[in-house]
Design a protein around this motif. Structure first.
Motif, PDB file in Angstrom:
ATOM      1  N   ALA A 224       0.870  -1.185   0.000  1.00  0.00           N
ATOM      2  CA  ALA A 224       0.000   0.000   0.000  1.00  0.00           C
ATOM      3  C   ALA A 224       0.903   1.229   0.000  1.00  0.00           C
ATOM      4  O   ALA A 224       1.748   1.357  -0.864  1.00  0.00           O
ATOM      5  CB  ALA A 224      -0.964  -0.037   1.167  1.00  0.00           C
ATOM      6  N   GLU A 225       0.749   2.120   0.976  1.00  0.00           N
ATOM      7  CA  GLU A 225       1.581   3.326   1.013  1.00  0.00           C
ATOM      8  C   GLU A 225       2.778   3.172   1.938  1.00  0.00           C
ATOM      9  O   GLU A 225       3.557   4.101   2.111  1.00  0.00           O
ATOM     10  CB  GLU A 225       0.743   4.538   1.467  1.00  0.00           C
ATOM     11  CG  GLU A 225      -0.182   5.075   0.388  1.00  0.00           C
ATOM     12  CD  GLU A 225      -1.413   4.191   0.173  1.00  0.00           C
ATOM     13  OE1 GLU A 225      -2.004   3.731   1.158  1.00  0.00           O
ATOM     14  OE2 GLU A 225      -1.755   3.949  -0.998  1.00  0.00           O
ATOM     15  N   LYS A 226       2.929   2.025   2.568  1.00  0.00           N
ATOM     16  CA  LYS A 226       4.034   1.819   3.510  1.00  0.00           C
ATOM     17  C   LYS A 226       5.185   1.086   2.837  1.00  0.00           C
ATOM     18  O   LYS A 226       4.988   0.321   1.898  1.00  0.00           O
ATOM     19  CB  LYS A 226       3.560   1.038   4.725  1.00  0.00           C
ATOM     20  CG  LYS A 226       2.554   1.805   5.562  1.00  0.00           C
ATOM     21  CD  LYS A 226       2.224   1.059   6.812  1.00  0.00           C
ATOM     22  CE  LYS A 226       1.228   1.833   7.657  1.00  0.00           C
ATOM     23  NZ  LYS A 226       0.899   1.130   8.882  1.00  0.00           N
ATOM     24  N   GLU A 227       6.382   1.348   3.357  1.00  0.00           N
ATOM     25  CA  GLU A 227       7.593   0.730   2.802  1.00  0.00           C
ATOM     26  C   GLU A 227       8.514   0.352   3.958  1.00  0.00           C
ATOM     27  O   GLU A 227       8.585   1.059   4.961  1.00  0.00           O
ATOM     28  CB  GLU A 227       8.279   1.739   1.879  1.00  0.00           C
ATOM     29  CG  GLU A 227       9.531   1.218   1.227  1.00  0.00           C
ATOM     30  CD  GLU A 227      10.093   2.220   0.244  1.00  0.00           C
ATOM     31  OE1 GLU A 227       9.518   2.374  -0.845  1.00  0.00           O
ATOM     32  OE2 GLU A 227      11.115   2.837   0.581  1.00  0.00           O
TER      33      GLU A 227
ATOM     34  N   SER B 189      -8.755  -7.271   1.865  1.00  0.00           N
ATOM     35  CA  SER B 189      -7.539  -7.900   2.382  1.00  0.00           C
ATOM     36  C   SER B 189      -7.372  -9.290   1.784  1.00  0.00           C
ATOM     37  O   SER B 189      -6.276  -9.712   1.462  1.00  0.00           O
ATOM     38  CB  SER B 189      -7.588  -7.992   3.904  1.00  0.00           C
ATOM     39  OG  SER B 189      -7.577  -6.710   4.470  1.00  0.00           O
ATOM     40  N   GLY B 190      -8.486 -10.021   1.654  1.00  0.00           N
ATOM     41  CA  GLY B 190      -8.423 -11.371   1.100  1.00  0.00           C
ATOM     42  C   GLY B 190      -7.952 -11.395  -0.341  1.00  0.00           C
ATOM     43  O   GLY B 190      -7.333 -12.357  -0.795  1.00  0.00           O
ATOM     44  N   ALA B 191      -8.212 -10.318  -1.079  1.00  0.00           N
ATOM     45  CA  ALA B 191      -7.780 -10.260  -2.477  1.00  0.00           C
ATOM     46  C   ALA B 191      -6.264 -10.161  -2.587  1.00  0.00           C
ATOM     47  O   ALA B 191      -5.705 -10.449  -3.634  1.00  0.00           O
ATOM     48  CB  ALA B 191      -8.435  -9.062  -3.166  1.00  0.00           C
ATOM     49  N   ARG B 192      -5.583  -9.769  -1.526  1.00  0.00           N
ATOM     50  CA  ARG B 192      -4.127  -9.644  -1.533  1.00  0.00           C
ATOM     51  C   ARG B 192      -3.449 -10.925  -1.070  1.00  0.00           C
ATOM     52  O   ARG B 192      -2.238 -10.978  -1.003  1.00  0.00           O
ATOM     53  CB  ARG B 192      -3.673  -8.497  -0.630  1.00  0.00           C
ATOM     54  CG  ARG B 192      -4.325  -7.196  -0.899  1.00  0.00           C
ATOM     55  CD  ARG B 192      -3.692  -6.219  -1.798  1.00  0.00           C
ATOM     56  NE  ARG B 192      -2.283  -6.243  -2.000  1.00  0.00           N
ATOM     57  CZ  ARG B 192      -1.736  -5.855  -3.147  1.00  0.00           C
ATOM     58  NH1 ARG B 192      -2.499  -5.461  -4.141  1.00  0.00           N
ATOM     59  NH2 ARG B 192      -0.449  -5.861  -3.308  1.00  0.00           N
ATOM     60  N   LEU B 193      -4.227 -11.951  -0.723  1.00  0.00           N
ATOM     61  CA  LEU B 193      -3.661 -13.195  -0.201  1.00  0.00           C
ATOM     62  C   LEU B 193      -3.645 -14.293  -1.263  1.00  0.00           C
ATOM     63  O   LEU B 193      -4.531 -14.365  -2.109  1.00  0.00           O
ATOM     64  CB  LEU B 193      -4.456 -13.672   1.018  1.00  0.00           C
ATOM     65  CG  LEU B 193      -4.312 -12.816   2.272  1.00  0.00           C
ATOM     66  CD1 LEU B 193      -5.266 -13.296   3.350  1.00  0.00           C
ATOM     67  CD2 LEU B 193      -2.883 -12.841   2.780  1.00  0.00           C
ATOM     68  N   ARG B 194      -2.642 -15.132  -1.187  1.00  0.00           N
ATOM     69  CA  ARG B 194      -2.519 -16.281  -2.078  1.00  0.00           C
ATOM     70  C   ARG B 194      -2.322 -17.534  -1.230  1.00  0.00           C
ATOM     71  O   ARG B 194      -1.638 -17.498  -0.211  1.00  0.00           O
ATOM     72  CB  ARG B 194      -1.318 -16.135  -3.020  1.00  0.00           C
ATOM     73  CG  ARG B 194      -1.342 -14.886  -3.891  1.00  0.00           C
ATOM     74  CD  ARG B 194      -2.490 -14.955  -4.906  1.00  0.00           C
ATOM     75  NE  ARG B 194      -2.501 -13.818  -5.790  1.00  0.00           N
ATOM     76  CZ  ARG B 194      -3.226 -12.713  -5.605  1.00  0.00           C
ATOM     77  NH1 ARG B 194      -3.992 -12.603  -4.546  1.00  0.00           N
ATOM     78  NH2 ARG B 194      -3.196 -11.715  -6.459  1.00  0.00           N
TER      79      ARG B 194
ATOM     80  N   LYS C 260       2.885  -4.614  -3.042  1.00  0.00           N
ATOM     81  CA  LYS C 260       2.850  -3.679  -4.159  1.00  0.00           C
ATOM     82  C   LYS C 260       4.152  -3.792  -4.962  1.00  0.00           C
ATOM     83  O   LYS C 260       4.132  -3.799  -6.188  1.00  0.00           O
ATOM     84  CB  LYS C 260       2.666  -2.257  -3.632  1.00  0.00           C
ATOM     85  CG  LYS C 260       2.585  -1.198  -4.690  1.00  0.00           C
ATOM     86  CD  LYS C 260       2.342   0.160  -4.046  1.00  0.00           C
ATOM     87  CE  LYS C 260       2.272   1.249  -5.093  1.00  0.00           C
ATOM     88  NZ  LYS C 260       2.062   2.563  -4.456  1.00  0.00           N
ATOM     89  N   ALA C 261       5.287  -3.900  -4.256  1.00  0.00           N
ATOM     90  CA  ALA C 261       6.582  -4.028  -4.934  1.00  0.00           C
ATOM     91  C   ALA C 261       7.605  -4.630  -3.981  1.00  0.00           C
ATOM     92  O   ALA C 261       7.521  -4.446  -2.764  1.00  0.00           O
ATOM     93  CB  ALA C 261       7.071  -2.669  -5.420  1.00  0.00           C
TER      94      ALA C 261
END
Length: 178
Positions: free
Chosen positions: A61-64, A116-121, A140-141
């Motif tokens: 997201a916006e955190k690194e 949140s679930g969409a970001r999980l595999r 994100k990267a």
């Protein structure tokens, strides 16, 4: 005289060749070369198996977050559909991940919302303690510092909630990412 025969003798009705002794100077030279070769090969293997580390930067997201990871040649875990490798990070270093996502990774997918679930595999894993399904997040990267410059890599993040440590490092990075 190495390999030169001295005489024949008869043993049980058959003739055998008796070879002469190796001269002392030849023995000293060959044993010295053998010791030198063993020392050199040992240094090569030691250097190859030395502890390897890498710097990584993860954006979610916006955190690194930047951290130091241990390169793990035994980490072959990857998501089966895409083949994306999985980086393991310690729970204490996962503070940049959303709390809902961390909770879903700890408790299971049913404990999270749709976003949140969409970001999980789902990643099947096999360890010495048995088989299981691991939940890994899609960041994100991911960037690794390779030869002094940051290079983008595609990887998933799995959080290690155990008490163990990664030898004092924050992450276990699959060797395939380098």
């Amino acid at each position: 005289k190495l390999g030169a025969y001295e005489q024949y003798i008869e043993i049980g009705g058959s003739i055998a060749t008796v070879y002469g002794d190796m001269p002392v100077w030849l023995f000293v030279v060959l044993s010295s070369l053998s010791a030198l070769a063993t020392w050199g090969i040992g240094r090569i293997f030691r250097a190859k198996n030395a502890l390897r580390t890498c710097e990584l930067r993860i954006q979610f997201a916006e955190k690194e977050k930047e951290m130091l990871g241990l390169v793990d040649s035994g980490n072959l875990l990857s998501e089966p559909l895409s083949g994306t490798p999985v980086i393991f990070i310690k729970e204490k270093d996962a503070d940049f991940l959303p709390s809902a996502l961390l909770e879903a990774m700890r408790m299971g997918i049913a404990s999270t919302d749709y976003m949140s679930g969409a970001r999980l595999r789902f990643v099947p894993s096999k360890t010495v303690s048995g088989d299981g399904i691991l939940l890994a997040a899609l960041p994100k990267a991911v960037f690794l510092r390779v030869q002094g410059k940051w290079e983008s890599r595609r990887a998933l993040l799995a959080v290690d909630f155990s008490d163990g440590d990664f030898g004092g490092f924050s992450a276990l990075v699959p060797e395939i990412l380098l």
